[in-house]
Design a protein around this motif. Sequence first.
Motif, PDB file in Angstrom:
ATOM      1  N   MET A   1      62.787  -9.723 126.897  1.00 19.60           N
ATOM      2  CA  MET A   1      61.362  -9.787 127.349  1.00 19.60           C
ATOM      3  C   MET A   1      61.587  -9.901 128.736  1.00 19.60           C
ATOM      4  SD  MET A   1      59.093 -10.003 124.893  1.00 19.60           S
ATOM      5  CE  MET A   1      57.639 -11.387 124.861  1.00 19.60           C
TER       6      MET A   1
ATOM      7  N   ASP B   1      68.460  -9.677 128.399  1.00 14.53           N
ATOM      8  CA  ASP B   1      67.174 -10.090 127.757  1.00 14.53           C
ATOM      9  C   ASP B   1      66.304  -9.109 127.646  1.00 14.53           C
ATOM     10  OD1 ASP B   1      65.263 -12.006 127.244  1.00 14.53           O
ATOM     11  OD2 ASP B   1      64.339 -12.283 129.233  1.00 14.53           O
TER      12      ASP B   1
ATOM     13  N   LYS C   1      68.016 -17.171 121.165  1.00 19.66           N
ATOM     14  CA  LYS C   1      67.756 -18.486 122.258  1.00 19.66           C
ATOM     15  C   LYS C   1      67.082 -19.477 121.394  1.00 19.66           C
ATOM     16  CE  LYS C   1      65.920 -15.478 125.761  1.00 19.66           C
ATOM     17  NZ  LYS C   1      65.099 -15.149 126.866  1.00 19.66           N
TER      18      LYS C   1
ATOM     19  N   GLU D   1      68.227 -11.206 133.144  1.00 21.72           N
ATOM     20  CA  GLU D   1      67.470 -12.210 132.368  1.00 21.72           C
ATOM     21  C   GLU D   1      66.427 -12.742 133.293  1.00 21.72           C
ATOM     22  OE1 GLU D   1      65.628 -14.595 130.318  1.00 21.72           O
ATOM     23  OE2 GLU D   1      67.404 -14.505 129.261  1.00 21.72           O
TER      24      GLU D   1
HETATM   25 CA    CA Z   1      62.654 -13.004 129.308  1.00 20.86          CA
END
Ligand code: CA
Length: 228
Positions: A56, A54, A106, A10
């Motif tokens: 992205m 994560d 998230k 992340e």
């Molecule tokens: Ca990210």
Amino acid sequence: MSGQLILVIEDEPDISELLEYNLTAQRYRVICTESGETGLDLASRERPDLILLDLMLPGIDGLEVCRRLREKDETASIPIIMVTARGEESDVVTGLELGADDYITKPFSPKVLIARARAVLRSSRSTPVDAEKPIRVHGIEIHPGRHEVKVEGNSVELTNTEFKILNLLARRPGWVFTRYQVVDGIRGENYPVTERSVDVQIVSLRRKLGEKRDVIETVRGVGYRFKE
Ligand code: CA
């Protein structure tokens, strides 16, 4: 179970710290990295019990990390929970089909995070659920051997395909299946089931389940799941 190792990939420090703090509080061991490349190295070297990924990321993105983890023998079976932002449903579908086990969106509550991590760790240790064993869940009894479904004790007539879909979803409550995974999961004979027709089957299945129709939940943009 304490002492299991969780790898967090992340790049946002706030999220990473939140994950580390909450997982450590549950006595998991945690290693964090902000890069996909380093994450892949750590996964091969440390063989974590679970990876929080994560999607992205700078450099190679989460989906590519997921694909590469699944390609390598030594990391192929490590459970993966994707950590996604809102609006990434199509990436979630791709990730689940690449072999990720679950996802959280998230912002997430620490309680939800821990519950998901536990569920995935538990199911990765247990043997696959026997699809032929009768089960009872949320007042619905399923007897695969007899090809019989009862809702609160009353028999319900299902088509072969509806039966297979219900049996697939009900064996993993809380687990999200993409349409493709439903098609894949009920294939066997010559089933003319397409991703589009899954929606139609679900409508019919819900109608037949009557007051229990809500046990099959739609996960918008992703697929379906049996109520946890
Ligand atoms: Ca990210």
